[in-house]
Design a protein around this motif. Structure first.
Motif, PDB file in Angstrom:
ATOM      1  N   LEU A   1       0.935  -1.292  -0.035  1.00 27.12           N
ATOM      2  CA  LEU A   1      -0.095  -0.005   0.394  1.00 27.12           C
ATOM      3  C   LEU A   1       0.514   1.389   0.048  1.00 27.12           C
ATOM      4  CD1 LEU A   1      -2.564  -0.829   2.426  1.00 27.12           C
ATOM      5  CD2 LEU A   1      -3.211  -0.382  -0.077  1.00 27.12           C
ATOM      6  N   PHE A   2       1.852   1.038   1.048  1.00 25.69           N
ATOM      7  CA  PHE A   2       3.002   2.187   1.146  1.00 25.69           C
ATOM      8  C   PHE A   2       2.976   2.710  -0.569  1.00 25.69           C
ATOM      9  CE2 PHE A   2       7.427   4.478   1.540  1.00 25.69           C
ATOM     10  CZ  PHE A   2       6.719   5.744   2.055  1.00 25.69           C
ATOM     11  N   LEU A   3       3.880   1.268  -0.964  1.00 20.44           N
ATOM     12  CA  LEU A   3       4.466   1.971  -2.415  1.00 20.44           C
ATOM     13  C   LEU A   3       3.133   2.265  -3.656  1.00 20.44           C
ATOM     14  CD1 LEU A   3       7.170   1.221  -4.645  1.00 20.44           C
ATOM     15  CD2 LEU A   3       6.304  -1.067  -4.746  1.00 20.44           C
ATOM     16  N   LEU A   4       2.285   1.996  -3.485  1.00 24.96           N
ATOM     17  CA  LEU A   4       1.330   2.265  -4.295  1.00 24.96           C
ATOM     18  C   LEU A   4       1.039   3.761  -4.483  1.00 24.96           C
ATOM     19  CD1 LEU A   4      -1.240   1.508  -6.254  1.00 24.96           C
ATOM     20  CD2 LEU A   4      -2.474   0.728  -4.569  1.00 24.96           C
ATOM     21  N   ARG A   5       0.603   4.331  -2.967  1.00 27.41           N
ATOM     22  CA  ARG A   5       0.711   5.269  -3.086  1.00 27.41           C
ATOM     23  C   ARG A   5       1.597   6.440  -3.226  1.00 27.41           C
ATOM     24  NH1 ARG A   5      -0.020   9.513   1.094  1.00 27.41           N
ATOM     25  NH2 ARG A   5      -1.856  10.366   0.943  1.00 27.41           N
ATOM     26  N   GLN A   6       2.969   5.761  -3.084  1.00 24.46           N
ATOM     27  CA  GLN A   6       4.891   6.726  -3.500  1.00 24.46           C
ATOM     28  C   GLN A   6       4.336   6.399  -5.251  1.00 24.46           C
ATOM     29  OE1 GLN A   6       5.129   8.147  -0.575  1.00 24.46           O
ATOM     30  NE2 GLN A   6       6.253   8.201  -2.345  1.00 24.46           N
ATOM     31  N   GLY A   7       3.699   5.353  -5.453  1.00 27.11           N
ATOM     32  CA  GLY A   7       3.920   5.085  -7.314  1.00 27.11           C
ATOM     33  C   GLY A   7       2.410   6.546  -8.088  1.00 27.11           C
ATOM     34  N   LEU A   8       1.865   6.330  -7.129  1.00 22.24           N
ATOM     35  CA  LEU A   8       0.616   7.110  -7.907  1.00 22.24           C
ATOM     36  C   LEU A   8       1.090   9.060  -7.607  1.00 22.24           C
ATOM     37  CD1 LEU A   8      -2.968   5.947  -5.834  1.00 22.24           C
ATOM     38  CD2 LEU A   8      -2.126   6.211  -8.577  1.00 22.24           C
ATOM     39  N   LYS A   9       2.266   9.553  -6.718  1.00 17.92           N
ATOM     40  CA  LYS A   9       2.667  10.495  -6.261  1.00 17.92           C
ATOM     41  C   LYS A   9       3.835  10.864  -7.001  1.00 17.92           C
ATOM     42  CE  LYS A   9       2.468  11.903  -2.308  1.00 17.92           C
ATOM     43  NZ  LYS A   9       3.588  11.735  -0.628  1.00 17.92           N
TER      44      LYS A   9
ATOM     45  N   TYR B   1       5.604   1.677 -10.862  1.00 12.04           N
ATOM     46  CA  TYR B   1       5.905   2.270 -12.122  1.00 12.04           C
ATOM     47  C   TYR B   1       4.479   2.277 -12.640  1.00 12.04           C
ATOM     48  CZ  TYR B   1      10.570   2.978 -11.481  1.00 12.04           C
ATOM     49  OH  TYR B   1      11.305   3.538 -10.803  1.00 12.04           O
ATOM     50  N   GLY B   2       3.434   1.054 -12.389  1.00 14.75           N
ATOM     51  CA  GLY B   2       1.873   0.870 -12.903  1.00 14.75           C
ATOM     52  C   GLY B   2       0.900   1.294 -12.568  1.00 14.75           C
ATOM     53  N   ALA B   3       1.370   2.018 -10.603  1.00 10.31           N
ATOM     54  CA  ALA B   3       0.258   2.397  -9.952  1.00 10.31           C
ATOM     55  C   ALA B   3      -0.083   3.635 -10.774  1.00 10.31           C
ATOM     56  CB  ALA B   3       0.977   3.563  -9.032  1.00 10.31           C
ATOM     57  N   ARG B   4       0.973   4.789 -11.663  1.00  7.00           N
ATOM     58  CA  ARG B   4       0.476   5.851 -12.391  1.00  7.00           C
ATOM     59  C   ARG B   4      -0.436   5.936 -13.332  1.00  7.00           C
ATOM     60  NH1 ARG B   4       6.282   7.120 -15.369  1.00  7.00           N
ATOM     61  NH2 ARG B   4       6.858   6.500 -13.126  1.00  7.00           N
TER      62      ARG B   4
ATOM     63  N   LEU C   1      -3.321   4.732 -12.403  1.00  5.62           N
ATOM     64  CA  LEU C   1      -4.831   4.341 -11.965  1.00  5.62           C
ATOM     65  C   LEU C   1      -4.612   6.173 -12.020  1.00  5.62           C
ATOM     66  CD1 LEU C   1      -3.892   1.395  -9.423  1.00  5.62           C
ATOM     67  CD2 LEU C   1      -5.485   1.999 -11.052  1.00  5.62           C
ATOM     68  N   GLN C   2      -3.611   7.131 -12.116  1.00  7.17           N
ATOM     69  CA  GLN C   2      -4.087   8.589 -11.878  1.00  7.17           C
ATOM     70  C   GLN C   2      -4.596   9.297 -12.547  1.00  7.17           C
ATOM     71  OE1 GLN C   2       0.141  11.320 -13.630  1.00  7.17           O
ATOM     72  NE2 GLN C   2      -0.311  11.804 -11.576  1.00  7.17           N
ATOM     73  N   PRO C   3      -5.673   9.315 -13.230  1.00 10.17           N
ATOM     74  CA  PRO C   3      -6.562   9.977 -13.738  1.00 10.17           C
ATOM     75  C   PRO C   3      -7.508   9.421 -12.500  1.00 10.17           C
ATOM     76  CG  PRO C   3      -5.745   8.725 -15.650  1.00 10.17           C
ATOM     77  CD  PRO C   3      -4.648   7.907 -14.634  1.00 10.17           C
ATOM     78  N   LEU C   4      -7.893   8.379 -12.033  1.00  6.19           N
ATOM     79  CA  LEU C   4      -8.704   8.448 -10.847  1.00  6.19           C
ATOM     80  C   LEU C   4      -8.583   8.852  -9.683  1.00  6.19           C
ATOM     81  CD1 LEU C   4     -11.120   6.239  -9.779  1.00  6.19           C
ATOM     82  CD2 LEU C   4      -9.486   4.677  -9.509  1.00  6.19           C
ATOM     83  N   PHE C   5      -7.440   8.826  -9.677  1.00  9.12           N
ATOM     84  CA  PHE C   5      -7.010  10.196  -8.263  1.00  9.12           C
ATOM     85  C   PHE C   5      -6.576  11.017  -8.387  1.00  9.12           C
ATOM     86  CE2 PHE C   5      -6.403   5.434  -7.222  1.00  9.12           C
ATOM     87  CZ  PHE C   5      -6.233   5.603  -5.723  1.00  9.12           C
ATOM     88  N   ALA C   6      -7.223  12.084  -9.648  1.00  9.82           N
ATOM     89  CA  ALA C   6      -7.432  13.221  -9.578  1.00  9.82           C
ATOM     90  C   ALA C   6      -8.061  14.440  -8.738  1.00  9.82           C
ATOM     91  CB  ALA C   6      -8.042  13.299 -11.715  1.00  9.82           C
ATOM     92  N   SER C   7      -9.188  13.581  -8.085  1.00 13.32           N
ATOM     93  CA  SER C   7      -9.754  14.503  -6.953  1.00 13.32           C
ATOM     94  C   SER C   7      -9.249  14.459  -6.096  1.00 13.32           C
ATOM     95  CB  SER C   7     -10.968  14.260  -7.523  1.00 13.32           C
ATOM     96  OG  SER C   7     -11.821  12.778  -6.781  1.00 13.32           O
ATOM     97  N   PRO C   8      -9.388  15.656  -4.647  1.00 13.51           N
ATOM     98  CA  PRO C   8      -9.270  15.268  -3.552  1.00 13.51           C
ATOM     99  C   PRO C   8     -10.104  14.003  -2.706  1.00 13.51           C
ATOM    100  CG  PRO C   8      -9.173  17.235  -3.836  1.00 13.51           C
ATOM    101  CD  PRO C   8     -10.071  16.287  -5.579  1.00 13.51           C
ATOM    102  N   ARG C   9     -11.444  13.539  -2.977  1.00 17.56           N
ATOM    103  CA  ARG C   9     -12.001  12.963  -2.892  1.00 17.56           C
ATOM    104  C   ARG C   9     -11.742  11.082  -2.711  1.00 17.56           C
ATOM    105  NH1 ARG C   9     -15.136  12.479   1.456  1.00 17.56           N
ATOM    106  NH2 ARG C   9     -16.544  14.651   0.079  1.00 17.56           N
TER     107      ARG C   9
ATOM    108  N   LEU D   1      10.318  -8.147  -9.374  1.00 17.85           N
ATOM    109  CA  LEU D   1       8.757  -7.983 -10.958  1.00 17.85           C
ATOM    110  C   LEU D   1       7.569  -7.484 -10.452  1.00 17.85           C
ATOM    111  CD1 LEU D   1       8.084  -7.918 -13.919  1.00 17.85           C
ATOM    112  CD2 LEU D   1       7.186 -10.532 -13.612  1.00 17.85           C
ATOM    113  N   TRP D   2       7.313  -7.859  -9.444  1.00 20.34           N
ATOM    114  CA  TRP D   2       5.898  -7.163  -8.684  1.00 20.34           C
ATOM    115  C   TRP D   2       6.093  -5.997  -8.358  1.00 20.34           C
ATOM    116  CZ3 TRP D   2       1.096  -7.204  -7.775  1.00 20.34           C
ATOM    117  CH2 TRP D   2       0.727  -7.082  -7.349  1.00 20.34           C
ATOM    118  N   PHE D   3       7.247  -5.980  -7.358  1.00 21.01           N
ATOM    119  CA  PHE D   3       7.127  -4.134  -7.239  1.00 21.01           C
ATOM    120  C   PHE D   3       7.956  -2.898  -7.856  1.00 21.01           C
ATOM    121  CE2 PHE D   3       9.362  -6.801  -3.077  1.00 21.01           C
ATOM    122  CZ  PHE D   3       8.173  -6.285  -2.093  1.00 21.01           C
ATOM    123  N   ALA D   4       8.335  -3.803  -9.453  1.00 22.68           N
ATOM    124  CA  ALA D   4       8.532  -2.738 -10.643  1.00 22.68           C
ATOM    125  C   ALA D   4       6.643  -2.258 -10.179  1.00 22.68           C
ATOM    126  CB  ALA D   4       8.842  -3.063 -10.934  1.00 22.68           C
TER     127      ALA D   4
END
Length: 208
Positions: free
Chosen positions: A26-34, A166-169, A171-179, A159-162
């Motif tokens: 979850l932390f890696l996902l959050r950092q990937g989104l950011k 890097y694949g989290a981006r 999902l970036q359009p989904l996280f374009a809003s504060p909600r 492979l999983w961590f990479a």
């Protein structure tokens, strides 16, 4: 070509263990989104897993089993850290100015590494899964082929961590809003607190 079998067995077993919703992922996902410090965090997670896998294949699992106090200490430390991070995530979700991808406050590389290190090394389940289970599974392989088993397991982790970082981006359009970030932080907070309670029960209270 005999090395391919233990390599694939190690790869498959490691992949089945690591692809799960946990604090580290979850932390890696959050950092990937950011898009913050992804490469360094991915490398740290992969190397940590490789070290633990090699330790398990080398027989350290038996040492940890013989000293249950070590597991209890890790469980207590991990539970406290997860509870702290979970409460922090819930407070962040409650804030009205919950961040968006572009507006979020960045964290330093030092803080990011310290956080992911705590998620990785203070989690007693990582020793159960990566050290004990992988070490036990490696004993089914001939001694000469165990390095290939460890290499396959470590490859799956990298492979999983990479892919997650890097694949989290995508999902970036989904996280374009504060909600969306509020929902993610709420989910992270609840999972962290649940994991903290589980660690406290399994690793500390259950031994009393």
């Amino acid at each position: 070509m005999s090395y391919l079998i233990p390599f694939c067995v190690g790869f498959a077993l490691s992949a089945s263990l690591i692809v799960a919703i946990g604090a580290q992922n979850l932390f890696l996902l959050r950092q990937g989104l950011k898009r913050e410090h992804i490469g360094v965090i991915v490398l740290f997670c992969g190397l940590s897993d490789a070290i633990l896998i090699i330790a398990g294949v080398s027989g350290m699992g038996a040492f940890l089993t013989a000293i249950p106090q070590v597991s209890t200490a890790f469980a207590l430390g991990g539970a406290l850290f997860l509870a702290w991070y979970g409460i922090k995530s819930l407070l962040r979700a409650k804030a009205q100015d919950s961040m968006t991808v572009l507006q979020g406050q960045p964290i330093s590389l030092k803080k990011a590494l310290a956080t992911v290190a705590a998620f990785t090394w203070l989690n007693p389940h990582v020793y159960l899964d990566t050290v004990l289970l992988m070490g036990t599974a490696a004993t089914a392989q001939p001694i000469a082929l165990r390095p290939f088993f460890a290499a396959g397991a470590a490859s799956a982790s990298f492979l999983w961590f990479a892919s997650l970082g890097y694949g989290a981006r995508l999902l970036q359009p989904l996280f374009a809003s504060p909600r969306s970030w509020q929902i993610l932080d709420l989910l992270i907070g609840c999972i962290m607190l649940a994991l903290a309670a589980l660690l406290l029960w399994q690793g500390v209270l259950h031994t009393l």
